[in-house]
Design an enzyme around this catalytic site. Structure first.
Site, PDB file in Angstrom:
ATOM      1  N   LYS A   6       0.823  -1.224   0.000  1.00 45.41           N
ATOM      2  CA  LYS A   6       0.000   0.000   0.000  1.00 45.41           C
ATOM      3  C   LYS A   6       0.849   1.263   0.000  1.00 45.41           C
ATOM      4  CE  LYS A   6      -2.397  -0.966   3.716  1.00 45.41           C
ATOM      5  NZ  LYS A   6      -2.085  -2.385   3.970  1.00 45.41           N
ATOM      6  N   THR A   7       1.818   1.312   0.901  1.00 47.89           N
ATOM      7  CA  THR A   7       2.603   2.540   1.054  1.00 47.89           C
ATOM      8  C   THR A   7       3.400   2.837  -0.216  1.00 47.89           C
ATOM      9  OG1 THR A   7       2.781   2.202   3.435  1.00 47.89           O
ATOM     10  CG2 THR A   7       4.359   3.699   2.433  1.00 47.89           C
TER      11      THR A   7
ATOM     12  N   GLU B 108      -3.553   6.302   1.431  1.00 46.67           N
ATOM     13  CA  GLU B 108      -3.346   4.901   1.766  1.00 46.67           C
ATOM     14  C   GLU B 108      -4.498   4.471   2.661  1.00 46.67           C
ATOM     15  OE1 GLU B 108      -0.083   2.120   4.133  1.00 46.67           O
ATOM     16  OE2 GLU B 108       0.502   4.088   3.358  1.00 46.67           O
TER      17      GLU B 108
END
Length: 493
Positions: free
Chosen positions: A128-129, A172
């Site tokens: 995700k990051t 995010e």
């Protein structure tokens, strides 16, 4: 956590929050939110007990930081923001309710900031990051000046949040506590779905159902992106397409909408050919290694395509992508030893990172300093985590970080260490944080690669390891010149 009681995106604006106070403002997620509000011109204060690296930047932007938790910290405050790590009986939470202040979960405050923007929300078990960072850089390269909040800092940019002037808001989206269900994306991206956070979801089926619920919150005029190579992502795409939703996929699979081919990864980076709707997009290159990085970048290319942004902007942004701090971050070299910081703590992401670092190490050895993040994950995925650690040549293990968790007999790092498939002399449990640098300096040799991996504190240890390795060099030089490293003249034996 009952997110049904949370205030969803579109209900409030950030300006409606008035004077904002964040409890535990130094953490990555909370400091990013504080930075967003400050760059938006809103009055922000926060409380902390530790001098986190992010606090200096918040002060420079005009934030008021209290280095204690006190009732008086709430004087003049309109809205108090907390994260899932803050207990409901926290002193400032209790005081906020007593005063009748607005109390919001971090996700609710973030949702308020999204109001009026087209939200690009990136979810998934892993990646995700990094993916959020890539999408942000692509939008910036395209000149859209997006707002963004990322669970990490883009290397060399030094920030994980910004209030932009453009129409897009990149975020995010955290599935760990279901809080992503209050967002209302225009473009939702799900990188992968694997068993995790089962303390919240119970089983994989419930987790997958919740990701589907998140995807269904996407604007009907918008888009949903999933990975065709990921079994969970493929099942999600099939379910949503059967409902008539606009789903696009990426991956090496023959039926992926954005298809990758010829992926190659080395210490110099990753490259692949991309094709969509019968049209070649040419070669995409990244200066960071790892096939998983290639997949993450493909989702960013697909996002640019669907938002009708120049693909050349995606190529340029990804070609200069510097990585994300604490995500495969190269810290430096000391005494011939290369040091990385890496946030991975789920066995899949650990395996991908360590396989890539094995490529980087070449003929050298790979030494992992690992601190498990959560007790429940360490217990439930013990065999998988041990197998991932077995990729390394040596392992230095600390006790499970486990914030707010109570360790039961037989749980923790001792049990994990016993099943790591390495000889006894190549794995060690170190009880004290301060003893780790010396242990690494004792084990590492020139040509080795050392990576700190796991919970937030340990993935910030890279600088300390470099210092210990440099001190080792200085000590050896002093002994070689007949000078005692502690300052006295050395004597021959």
């Amino acid at each position: 956590m009952n997110t049904a009681q949370f205030t969803p995106a579109g209900t409030m604006t950030a300006e409606d929050l008035g004077r904002i106070h964040l409890i535990g403002v130094g953490g990555v997620g909370m400091s990013g939110l504080a930075r967003l509000f400050l760059t938006r011109g809103l009055p922000v204060s926060g409380s902390e007990l530790r001098e986190w690296p992010s606090l200096a930047g918040l002060r420079a932007l005009g934030g008021t930081i209290h280095m204690s938790h006190e009732a008086t910290n709430l004087d003049g405050v309109d809205t108090v923001v907390y994260s899932s790590a803050i207990p409901q009986d926290h002193l400032e939470m209790v005081e906020a309710r007593r005063r009748g202040l607005r109390v919001l979960h971090r996700s609710e405050a973030l949702a308020a900031a999204m109001t009026g923007r087209r939200t690009v929300a990136v979810a998934g078990t892993h990646g995700k990051t990094t993916t959020t960072s890539m999408v942000t850089m692509v939008l910036q390269q395209a000149g859209t000046d997006p707002s963004f909040v990322i669970g990490g800092e883009i290397s060399e940019v030094g920030s994980g949040a910004h209030h932009g002037t453009g129409e897009y808001f990149v975020v995010e989206a955290d599935e760990s506590d279901r809080s992503f269900l209050i967002y209302r994306p225009y473009l939702s991206m799900i990188t992968n779905i694997e068993a995790d956070h089962l303390n919240t979801y119970g089983d994989l089926a419930n987790l997958e159902a919740t990701f589907a619920e998140f995807a269904r919150l996407t604007d009907p005029e918008g888009f949903i992106i999933t990975c065709a190579d990921d079994p969970g992502g493929r099942r999600l795409a099939e379910t949503l397409r059967a409902e008539g939703r606009r789903v696009w996929t990426y991956g090496e699979s023959a039926d992926a909408d954005l298809r990758l081919s010829g992926i190659s990864s080395s210490a110099q980076g990753v490259r692949y050919l991309a094709e969509i709707e019968g049209r070649s997009l040419g070669e995409i290159r990244l200066p960071v290694p790892g096939r998983h990085m290639g997949l993450n970048s493909a989702s960013a290319v697909l996002a640019a395509y669907l938002l009708e942004l120049p693909v050349t902007a995606a190529e340029a942004a990804l070609g200069s992508f510097p990585g994300v701090r604490r995500r495969f971050e190269r810290k430096g070299v000391a005494d011939g030893v290369l040091v990385y910081d890496e946030y991975a703590y789920h066995p899949t992401s650990m395996t991908l990172a360590l396989q890539t670092l094995r490529e980087v190490a070449g003929e050298g050895r790979l030494i992992v300093v690992f601190q498990p993040y959560r007790l429940y994950r360490t217990r439930d995925l013990q065999a998988e985590i041990a197998a991932a650690l077995g990729i390394a040549d040596e392992v230095v293990l600390l006790e499970v970080f486990g914030p707010g968790e109570l360790r039961q007999p037989g749980e923790g790092s001792a049990a994990l260490l016993s099943v790591v498939p390495l000889p006894a002399d190549r794995k060690v449990f170190v009880e004290a944080w301060d003893d780790v640098p010396a242990e690494v300096a004792r084990r590492a040799r020139p040509g080795d690669v050392v990576v700190t991996m796991g919970a937030p504190p340990i993935s910030l240890m890279g600088d300390q390891l470099l210092d210990a390795l440099l001190a080792r060099t200085a000590d050896a030089a002093a002994i070689g010149t007949g000078v005692d490293p502690d300052g006295a003249a050395a004597t021959a034996g």
